[in-house]
Scaffold this motif. Structure first.
Motif, PDB file in Angstrom:
ATOM      1  N   SER A 104       0.852  -1.187   0.000  1.00 13.64           N
ATOM      2  CA  SER A 104       0.000   0.000   0.000  1.00 13.64           C
ATOM      3  C   SER A 104       0.893   1.244   0.000  1.00 13.64           C
ATOM      4  O   SER A 104       2.114   1.159   0.179  1.00 13.64           O
ATOM      5  N   LYS A 105       0.266   2.412  -0.183  1.00 13.32           N
ATOM      6  CA  LYS A 105       1.020   3.661  -0.308  1.00 13.32           C
ATOM      7  C   LYS A 105       1.831   4.000   0.941  1.00 13.32           C
ATOM      8  O   LYS A 105       2.980   4.438   0.838  1.00 13.32           O
ATOM      9  N   THR A 106       1.252   3.824   2.125  1.00  9.66           N
ATOM     10  CA  THR A 106       1.921   4.235   3.363  1.00  9.66           C
ATOM     11  C   THR A 106       3.243   3.497   3.589  1.00  9.66           C
ATOM     12  O   THR A 106       4.270   4.140   3.845  1.00  9.66           O
ATOM     13  N   PRO A 107       3.295   2.163   3.481  1.00 10.67           N
ATOM     14  CA  PRO A 107       4.586   1.487   3.671  1.00 10.67           C
ATOM     15  C   PRO A 107       5.622   1.865   2.601  1.00 10.67           C
ATOM     16  O   PRO A 107       6.808   1.949   2.897  1.00 10.67           O
ATOM     17  N   VAL A 108       5.167   2.115   1.378  1.00 11.99           N
ATOM     18  CA  VAL A 108       6.110   2.509   0.316  1.00 11.99           C
ATOM     19  C   VAL A 108       6.685   3.884   0.629  1.00 11.99           C
ATOM     20  O   VAL A 108       7.897   4.098   0.548  1.00 11.99           O
ATOM     21  N   ALA A 109       5.832   4.817   1.011  1.00 13.52           N
ATOM     22  CA  ALA A 109       6.302   6.158   1.366  1.00 13.52           C
ATOM     23  C   ALA A 109       7.269   6.093   2.549  1.00 13.52           C
ATOM     24  O   ALA A 109       8.290   6.795   2.563  1.00 13.52           O
ATOM     25  N   LEU A 110       6.977   5.252   3.530  1.00 13.41           N
ATOM     26  CA  LEU A 110       7.843   5.092   4.693  1.00 13.41           C
ATOM     27  C   LEU A 110       9.203   4.524   4.278  1.00 13.41           C
ATOM     28  O   LEU A 110      10.248   5.013   4.718  1.00 13.41           O
ATOM     29  N   ARG A 111       9.199   3.520   3.419  1.00 14.39           N
ATOM     30  CA  ARG A 111      10.447   2.921   2.955  1.00 14.39           C
ATOM     31  C   ARG A 111      11.288   3.958   2.204  1.00 14.39           C
ATOM     32  O   ARG A 111      12.506   4.013   2.380  1.00 14.39           O
ATOM     33  N   ILE A 112      10.648   4.765   1.377  1.00 13.20           N
ATOM     34  CA  ILE A 112      11.376   5.806   0.632  1.00 13.20           C
ATOM     35  C   ILE A 112      11.994   6.801   1.609  1.00 13.20           C
ATOM     36  O   ILE A 112      13.172   7.150   1.488  1.00 13.20           O
ATOM     37  N   ARG A 113      11.223   7.252   2.588  1.00  6.89           N
ATOM     38  CA  ARG A 113      11.749   8.201   3.584  1.00  6.89           C
ATOM     39  C   ARG A 113      12.928   7.586   4.350  1.00  6.89           C
ATOM     40  O   ARG A 113      13.914   8.265   4.630  1.00  6.89           O
ATOM     41  N   GLN A 114      12.818   6.306   4.699  1.00 10.47           N
ATOM     42  CA  GLN A 114      13.917   5.643   5.408  1.00 10.47           C
ATOM     43  C   GLN A 114      15.172   5.575   4.538  1.00 10.47           C
ATOM     44  O   GLN A 114      16.277   5.826   5.023  1.00 10.47           O
ATOM     45  N   MET A 115      15.004   5.252   3.249  1.00 11.05           N
ATOM     46  CA  MET A 115      16.170   5.165   2.355  1.00 11.05           C
ATOM     47  C   MET A 115      16.769   6.552   2.109  1.00 11.05           C
ATOM     48  O   MET A 115      17.985   6.677   1.951  1.00 11.05           O
TER      49      MET A 115
END
Length: 153
Positions: A34-45
């Motif tokens: 879903s969008k939220t985990p993808v956005a979180l992963r991008i922010r972490q990277m």
């Protein structure tokens, strides 16, 4: 840092390298989250320094920069102060697409883009040869780009 690069993070990075403007919703669909985990992963990277920015990639060919020359440069002085002077000045020449300090028979390898041989010759004579501490140059004109790509995960 590589332990943070699970297969999903690698897929996200591949998609972002291919199209940094991809909407999060489409990216999420492509990687199966879903969008939220993808956005979180991008922010972490991004926070890890793995993703250092986003930029437009221009076509040198469409801009008329069809002439590619690789140059080997040898310096007359390779002490730290001389290297710093050279590095500072070489960064000011926008036609120098890439510059690497090399261990070997010469000191620097440059990738230079220009419109044609006339423009390259002028650039070499007036700007590159007069860089601090340059004592010798050798030029190699590229005939064809067989592979030109950005790194992807």
């Amino acid at each position: 840092m590589t332990d943070q690069l699970d297969p999903t993070n690698r897929r996200i990075l591949r998609e972002l390298v291919a199209n940094a403007r991809i909407p999060i919703s489409e990216l999420a669909r492509k990687v199966g989250l879903s969008k939220t985990p993808v956005a979180l992963r991008i922010r972490q990277m991004e926070a890890m320094g793995l993703i250092t920015g986003y930029r437009a990639i221009l076509s040198p060919l469409k801009l008329g920069l069809t002439h590619v020359t690789f140059m080997q440069l040898r310096l007359s002085d390779t002490r730290q102060r001389a290297l710093e002077q050279f590095n500072a000045e070489v960064r000011k020449i926008p036609e120098i697409e890439e510059c690497y300090m090399i261990a070997g028979g010469f000191d620097y390898l440059l990738k230079v883009r220009s419109r044609d041989m006339v423009e390259f010759r002028q650039l070499m004579a007036e700007r590159i040869s007069s860089l601090p501490h340059v004592s010798a140059t050798s030029s190699f004109v590229a005939m064809e780009a067989v592979v030109e790509q950005s790194w992807s995960a």
